[in-house]
Design a protein around this motif. Structure first.
Motif, PDB file in Angstrom:
ATOM      1  N   UNK A 262      -1.840  -8.767  11.099  1.00 26.99           N
ATOM      2  CA  UNK A 262      -2.666  -9.119   9.945  1.00 26.99           C
ATOM      3  C   UNK A 262      -4.140  -8.935  10.288  1.00 26.99           C
ATOM      4  N   UNK A 263      -4.535  -9.321  11.492  1.00 26.36           N
ATOM      5  CA  UNK A 263      -5.927  -9.176  11.896  1.00 26.36           C
ATOM      6  C   UNK A 263      -6.350  -7.712  11.897  1.00 26.36           C
ATOM      7  N   UNK A 264      -5.449  -6.849  12.388  1.00 26.17           N
ATOM      8  CA  UNK A 264      -5.790  -5.430  12.426  1.00 26.17           C
ATOM      9  C   UNK A 264      -5.890  -4.863  11.016  1.00 26.17           C
ATOM     10  N   UNK A 265      -5.005  -5.299  10.130  1.00 31.32           N
ATOM     11  CA  UNK A 265      -5.060  -4.836   8.742  1.00 31.32           C
ATOM     12  C   UNK A 265      -6.358  -5.282   8.076  1.00 31.32           C
ATOM     13  N   UNK A 266      -6.744  -6.515   8.336  1.00 29.85           N
ATOM     14  CA  UNK A 266      -7.997  -7.013   7.757  1.00 29.85           C
ATOM     15  C   UNK A 266      -9.191  -6.277   8.347  1.00 29.85           C
ATOM     16  N   UNK A 267      -9.105  -5.983   9.631  1.00 31.34           N
ATOM     17  CA  UNK A 267     -10.195  -5.244  10.263  1.00 31.34           C
ATOM     18  C   UNK A 267     -10.343  -3.855   9.656  1.00 31.34           C
ATOM     19  N   UNK A 268      -9.204  -3.216   9.372  1.00 31.23           N
ATOM     20  CA  UNK A 268      -9.260  -1.894   8.753  1.00 31.23           C
ATOM     21  C   UNK A 268      -9.873  -1.963   7.364  1.00 31.23           C
ATOM     22  N   UNK A 269      -9.589  -3.035   6.633  1.00 24.55           N
ATOM     23  CA  UNK A 269     -10.188  -3.197   5.316  1.00 24.55           C
ATOM     24  C   UNK A 269     -11.703  -3.358   5.431  1.00 24.55           C
ATOM     25  N   UNK A 270     -12.144  -4.102   6.437  1.00 26.11           N
ATOM     26  CA  UNK A 270     -13.585  -4.250   6.646  1.00 26.11           C
ATOM     27  C   UNK A 270     -14.213  -2.910   7.025  1.00 26.11           C
ATOM     28  N   UNK A 271     -13.494  -2.148   7.872  1.00 26.24           N
ATOM     29  CA  UNK A 271     -14.024  -0.836   8.254  1.00 26.24           C
ATOM     30  C   UNK A 271     -14.115   0.078   7.034  1.00 26.24           C
ATOM     31  N   UNK A 272     -13.117   0.005   6.170  1.00 27.88           N
ATOM     32  CA  UNK A 272     -13.141   0.826   4.956  1.00 27.88           C
ATOM     33  C   UNK A 272     -14.308   0.439   4.058  1.00 27.88           C
ATOM     34  N   UNK A 273     -14.682  -0.840   4.092  1.00 27.19           N
ATOM     35  CA  UNK A 273     -15.815  -1.300   3.287  1.00 27.19           C
ATOM     36  C   UNK A 273     -17.153  -0.915   3.894  1.00 27.19           C
TER      37      UNK A 273
ATOM     38  N   UNK B 217     -12.955   4.274   8.844  1.00 21.78           N
ATOM     39  CA  UNK B 217     -14.274   4.284   8.206  1.00 21.78           C
ATOM     40  C   UNK B 217     -14.431   5.418   7.197  1.00 21.78           C
ATOM     41  N   UNK B 218     -13.404   6.255   7.023  1.00 17.61           N
ATOM     42  CA  UNK B 218     -13.511   7.400   6.127  1.00 17.61           C
ATOM     43  C   UNK B 218     -12.425   7.353   5.064  1.00 17.61           C
ATOM     44  N   UNK B 219     -12.737   7.811   3.852  1.00 20.00           N
ATOM     45  CA  UNK B 219     -11.710   7.897   2.815  1.00 20.00           C
ATOM     46  C   UNK B 219     -10.571   8.818   3.242  1.00 20.00           C
ATOM     47  N   UNK B 220      -9.380   8.560   2.717  1.00 17.00           N
ATOM     48  CA  UNK B 220      -8.205   9.345   3.051  1.00 17.00           C
ATOM     49  C   UNK B 220      -8.430  10.835   2.827  1.00 17.00           C
ATOM     50  N   UNK B 221      -9.197  11.160   1.779  1.00 17.50           N
ATOM     51  CA  UNK B 221      -9.404  12.571   1.444  1.00 17.50           C
ATOM     52  C   UNK B 221     -10.068  13.348   2.574  1.00 17.50           C
ATOM     53  N   UNK B 222     -10.822  12.671   3.439  1.00 17.92           N
ATOM     54  CA  UNK B 222     -11.525  13.355   4.519  1.00 17.92           C
ATOM     55  C   UNK B 222     -10.739  13.383   5.822  1.00 17.92           C
ATOM     56  N   UNK B 223      -9.590  12.712   5.905  1.00 19.67           N
ATOM     57  CA  UNK B 223      -8.877  12.615   7.181  1.00 19.67           C
ATOM     58  C   UNK B 223      -8.458  13.977   7.720  1.00 19.67           C
ATOM     59  N   UNK B 224      -7.898  14.829   6.843  1.00 15.52           N
ATOM     60  CA  UNK B 224      -7.429  16.133   7.322  1.00 15.52           C
ATOM     61  C   UNK B 224      -8.580  17.013   7.777  1.00 15.52           C
ATOM     62  N   UNK B 225      -9.720  16.886   7.123  1.00 12.49           N
ATOM     63  CA  UNK B 225     -10.863  17.719   7.490  1.00 12.49           C
ATOM     64  C   UNK B 225     -11.497  17.276   8.801  1.00 12.49           C
ATOM     65  N   UNK B 226     -11.464  15.977   9.084  1.00  7.38           N
ATOM     66  CA  UNK B 226     -12.211  15.448  10.220  1.00  7.38           C
ATOM     67  C   UNK B 226     -11.356  15.123  11.434  1.00  7.38           C
ATOM     68  N   UNK B 227     -10.091  14.731  11.224  1.00 11.46           N
ATOM     69  CA  UNK B 227      -9.310  14.181  12.344  1.00 11.46           C
ATOM     70  C   UNK B 227      -8.049  14.962  12.681  1.00 11.46           C
ATOM     71  N   UNK B 228      -7.613  15.845  11.800  1.00 12.04           N
ATOM     72  CA  UNK B 228      -6.372  16.570  12.053  1.00 12.04           C
ATOM     73  C   UNK B 228      -6.474  17.409  13.320  1.00 12.04           C
TER      74      UNK B 228
ATOM     75  N   UNK C  90     -19.738   4.763   8.976  1.00  8.01           N
ATOM     76  CA  UNK C  90     -20.682   4.220   9.955  1.00  8.01           C
ATOM     77  C   UNK C  90     -20.245   4.488  11.385  1.00  8.01           C
ATOM     78  N   UNK C  91     -18.942   4.774  11.591  1.00 13.44           N
ATOM     79  CA  UNK C  91     -18.444   5.076  12.925  1.00 13.44           C
ATOM     80  C   UNK C  91     -17.421   6.198  12.812  1.00 13.44           C
ATOM     81  N   UNK C  92     -17.199   6.879  13.931  1.00 16.09           N
ATOM     82  CA  UNK C  92     -16.332   8.057  13.934  1.00 16.09           C
ATOM     83  C   UNK C  92     -14.877   7.679  14.151  1.00 16.09           C
TER      84      UNK C  92
END
Length: 492
Positions: free
Chosen positions: A454-465, A475-486, A469-471
């Motif tokens: 639960x803590x990790x899920x909440x942390x991810x929500x904070x990161x999404x908000x 911290x990035x919308x789903x739409x950018x995942x394939x372009x940046x992290x694939x 700000x970090x790589x």
């Protein structure tokens, strides 16, 4: 949930007296972001539909569920949430400032705390935990803030004077070297260009088309930043460093800027062209973390329409609020702003960049468009040829804060900027934070005892908000995942 959180009018300190659970502070951000074109394009990410789906669900769901009239009025709706007519105009100015710039509150008493609390209650500021608030990257809300400041307030001069007169009372940290003032001046130049497109009122910007109404050319931005006497010299200017031979006007032909707010990044590795593509799509300007080498501010332009590393136009800025730096150009400072050495971009990019130094404390105002001879490598021995530059740049040195330095600064505004600089020049040691008393210790310990999942899920929500700000993926919308992290995952 988005509507509930955005319209909460009760002080959250009172909620604890009525409920047995802490307030809901984790809210999904960018959950409704639209898919990107492949490849991503500026015309796509600057449609009203795309911009409305960034940030909190309240705007995306309103767009999806509304008629055309609701969609056309979404910017007015955002402004009513951010700066309601019932609120004090100076507090609305604070709310707009806090959306467009990464202001840091450092309250020294409960009265100053109340300003920050009030932004959470009534002006869309986000509460991450009992002690932290911030404004997420939401270009729709940032554009609403611009409209309020330019179309609903008395004048830009009045807005700046209000900020300068109240910044200490609001307990906002002014920065260490003038970077806050530099960001204000950059944004003032951008705003003046945007306002000039539709000066008659917000009705002339409806329905809002970000590409037509808020995207500006790099040349127009620089002309608004520079005094009118320098416009011809700007157009004919040749690179200060590098092998380019084009004058400024030709070099930046077709280059545009989409930026209406700043965020402060927390991870320097994000300041490279790979991730800057994503920041550009959100209309973000970068304020670097304290003590970042070489630069303080970064804006991202684009040549053409396709958003890719090769097409990015980098505008780098460094602020100095020390009287030792004045009107003569200090070439060592410009050499330290080497984007290749700093890991911002690859060497020998085809598109030139712009580097600026703001020597804000200089007693002698003026502007220097740096000639190539001033950018020789001071590290080379006399019997060796100067090292060939790995990038091409047009460099500018701005000294002092005066209408003779900046075309977007009036004499009245210059006095307000100098007041802000005088405050930030002081050594400031913040006192221990005032106890917020929003949670008792037992409740804090109870939250810490939650399961790791639960803590990790909440942390991810904070990161999404806190987007971009970090790589990291969160911290990035789903739409950018394939372009940046694939590519990284395949390498792993």
């Amino acid at each position: 949930m988005g509507l509930y959180l955005s319209t909460l009018g009760l002080k959250y300190s009172h909620i604890h007296e009525r409920a047995n659970f802490p307030p809901i502070t984790e809210l999904g951000f960018n959950e409704f972001v639209l898919p990107l074109d492949n490849p991503p394009t500026l015309t796509h990410v600057t449609t009203a539909e795309y911009v409305s789906h960034l940030g909190r669900p309240i705007f995306a769901t309103r767009w999806d569920a509304g008629y055309h009239s609701v969609q056309d009025d979404l910017l007015d709706f955002a402004q009513s949430k951010l700066a309601p007519n019932s609120a004090d105009i100076k507090i609305n100015v604070l709310a707009c400032l806090a959306v467009r710039f990464p202001v840091e509150f450092r309250p020294r008493n409960e009265r100053q705390e109340a300003f920050e609390h009030g932004l959470v209650e009534n002006h869309m500021r986000y509460l991450t935990d009992a002690d932290s608030t911030f404004a997420p990257s939401e270009p729709l809300l940032a554009e609403a803030a611009f409209e309020y400041l330019y179309y609903s307030c008395h004048s830009p001069e009045w807005v700046l004077e209000t900020i300068a007169a109240n910044l200490d009372a609001w307990a906002i940290h002014q920065g260490e070297r003038g970077e806050f003032v530099m960001s204000l001046i950059w944004m003032a130049a951008r705003d003046a260009v945007v306002f000039g497109l539709k000066p008659k009122g917000t009705g002339d910007r409806r329905p809002w088309d970000p590409y037509q109404h808020s995207v500006i050319s790099v040349t127009d931005f620089m002309k608004k930043l520079l005094p009118a006497d320098f416009h011809q010299q700007l157009e004919n200017m040749h690179p200060s460093v590098g092998d380019g031979t084009d004058n400024f006007l030709k070099a930046f032909e077709g280059c545009r800027l989409w930026c209406n707010h700043f965020i402060q990044v927390q991870d320097y590795t994000i300041i490279n062209t790979r991730f800057l593509c994503a920041l550009l799509s959100n209309g973000i300007g970068v304020l670097c973390a304290p003590n970042t080498a070489g630069i303080d501010l970064l804006w991202i332009g684009l040549k053409g329409d396709v958003i890719c590393e090769e097409n990015l136009v980098l505008i780098l800025g460094q602020a100095q609020n020390n009287v030792r730096f004045n009107s003569p150009v200090n070439s060592a400072i410009l050499e330290a702003m080497d984007p290749v050495e700093l890991g911002i971009c690859a060497p020998n990019r085809p598109i030139p960049m712009i580097r600026m130094v703001f020597a804000l404390a200089s007693q002698t105002p003026g502007v220097t468009l740096v000639e190539p001879a001033l950018e020789q490598s001071w590290r080379m021995q006399e019997d060796l040829q100067p090292e060939k530059s790995k990038f091409t740049s047009y460099d500018f040195w701005f000294a002092g804060v005066d209408p003779s330095t900046f075309g977007c600064v009036t004499a009245r505004e210059a006095r307000a900027y100098r007041d802000l600089l005088a405050s930030s020049r002081l050594l400031y040691y913040p006192p221990p934070p005032v106890s917020r008393r929003l949670m008792d210790l037992d409740r804090v310990e109870g939250l810490k005892a939650e399961t790791a999942v639960i803590e990790e899920a909440r942390a991810d929500l904070r990161r999404a908000a806190m987007p971009m700000r970090m790589a990291s993926k969160a911290h990035f919308p789903q739409a950018w995942h394939d372009f940046l992290f694939k590519e990284k995952e395949e390498e792993g």
